[in-house]
Design a protein around this motif. Sequence first.
Motif, short mmCIF file in Angstrom:
data_model
loop_
_atom_site.label_atom_id
_atom_site.label_comp_id
_atom_site.label_asym_id
_atom_site.label_seq_id
_atom_site.Cartn_x
_atom_site.Cartn_y
_atom_site.Cartn_z
N UNK A 19 0.83 -1.20 0.00
CA UNK A 19 0.00 0.00 0.00
C UNK A 19 0.87 1.26 0.00
N UNK A 20 1.98 1.22 0.70
CA UNK A 20 2.88 2.38 0.72
C UNK A 20 3.52 2.60 -0.64
N UNK A 21 3.92 1.52 -1.30
CA UNK A 21 4.46 1.64 -2.66
C UNK A 21 3.41 2.21 -3.61
N UNK A 22 2.17 1.74 -3.48
CA UNK A 22 1.08 2.26 -4.30
C UNK A 22 0.82 3.72 -4.00
N UNK A 23 0.91 4.11 -2.73
CA UNK A 23 0.70 5.50 -2.34
C UNK A 23 1.77 6.40 -2.96
N UNK A 24 3.00 5.93 -3.00
CA UNK A 24 4.08 6.71 -3.63
C UNK A 24 3.82 6.86 -5.13
N UNK A 25 3.40 5.77 -5.78
CA UNK A 25 3.06 5.84 -7.21
C UNK A 25 1.90 6.80 -7.45
N UNK A 26 0.87 6.71 -6.60
CA UNK A 26 -0.27 7.60 -6.72
C UNK A 26 0.14 9.05 -6.54
N UNK A 27 1.01 9.31 -5.56
CA UNK A 27 1.47 10.68 -5.30
C UNK A 27 2.22 11.23 -6.50
N UNK A 111 2.52 21.01 -3.81
CA UNK A 111 2.93 19.62 -3.99
C UNK A 111 2.81 18.76 -2.75
N UNK A 112 3.29 19.23 -1.59
CA UNK A 112 3.16 18.39 -0.39
C UNK A 112 1.70 18.05 -0.05
N UNK A 113 0.79 18.96 -0.29
CA UNK A 113 -0.63 18.68 -0.01
C UNK A 113 -1.17 17.65 -0.98
N UNK A 114 -0.78 17.74 -2.25
CA UNK A 114 -1.23 16.77 -3.26
C UNK A 114 -0.71 15.38 -2.91
N UNK A 115 0.57 15.29 -2.54
CA UNK A 115 1.16 14.00 -2.18
C UNK A 115 0.53 13.45 -0.91
N UNK A 116 0.27 14.31 0.06
CA UNK A 116 -0.34 13.88 1.32
C UNK A 116 -1.72 13.28 1.07
N UNK A 117 -2.49 13.90 0.18
CA UNK A 117 -3.83 13.38 -0.14
C UNK A 117 -3.73 11.98 -0.76
N UNK A 118 -2.73 11.77 -1.60
CA UNK A 118 -2.55 10.45 -2.22
C UNK A 118 -2.22 9.40 -1.16
N UNK A 119 -1.38 9.75 -0.21
CA UNK A 119 -1.02 8.81 0.86
C UNK A 119 -2.22 8.54 1.76
N UNK A 120 -2.97 9.57 2.07
CA UNK A 120 -4.16 9.39 2.93
C UNK A 120 -5.19 8.44 2.31
N UNK A 121 -5.29 8.46 0.98
CA UNK A 121 -6.24 7.55 0.32
C UNK A 121 -5.86 6.08 0.55
N UNK A 122 -4.58 5.82 0.75
CA UNK A 122 -4.10 4.45 0.94
C UNK A 122 -3.97 4.03 2.40
N UNK A 123 -4.20 4.93 3.33
CA UNK A 123 -4.05 4.60 4.75
C UNK A 123 -4.89 3.41 5.21
N UNK A 124 -6.14 3.28 4.78
CA UNK A 124 -6.90 2.11 5.22
C UNK A 124 -6.24 0.78 4.84
N UNK A 125 -5.60 0.74 3.67
CA UNK A 125 -4.93 -0.48 3.25
C UNK A 125 -3.68 -0.75 4.09
N UNK A 126 -3.12 0.31 4.67
CA UNK A 126 -1.92 0.16 5.50
C UNK A 126 -2.28 -0.22 6.93
N UNK A 127 -3.56 -0.24 7.21
CA UNK A 127 -4.00 -0.57 8.56
C UNK A 127 -4.14 0.65 9.45
N UNK A 128 -4.14 1.83 8.82
CA UNK A 128 -4.23 3.07 9.61
C UNK A 128 -5.59 3.67 9.61
#
Length: 128
Positions: A19-27, A111-128
């Motif tokens: 999920x973290x790898x996917x979040x980085x790709x999404x960002x 940019x940091x806000x755009x990347x943060x939003x991408x990571x937040x979308x993947x948080x449930x998959x990370x168990x967060x």
Amino acid sequence: MSIDIRMTGPLFDGRAERAMEQACDDALDDLGAYAEERVLMGTSAHFKTRTPYYETRITTDRVSDEEALVHDQGVIYGPWLEGVGSRNYPATRFKGYGHWRAAKQAVAVRGPQVADAAVRRRLPEMGG
């Protein structure tokens, strides 16, 4: 007496890592799309007579796993439109629009806000 410990969950079975790898790709994809959008907003704001050729040449390509490139596919008059060509100020009074510089600044700010939003979308998959 014995203790039985079981480690389960996304952190231990690899789901969090994927999920973290996917979040980085999404960002990276989201940042590229945002940058491309800002360039196109600059062209639409500045160009008096809009022709679709230049705007359709602006694309985003994945250069590597960690880098996306937004470019105009080498359109010959692209540097002149930006104001960095050899035929700008000394040869003509046209100083360029600066739409690429403005897009770069917008990505640096937002940019940091755009990347943060991408990571937040993947948080449930990370168990967060």
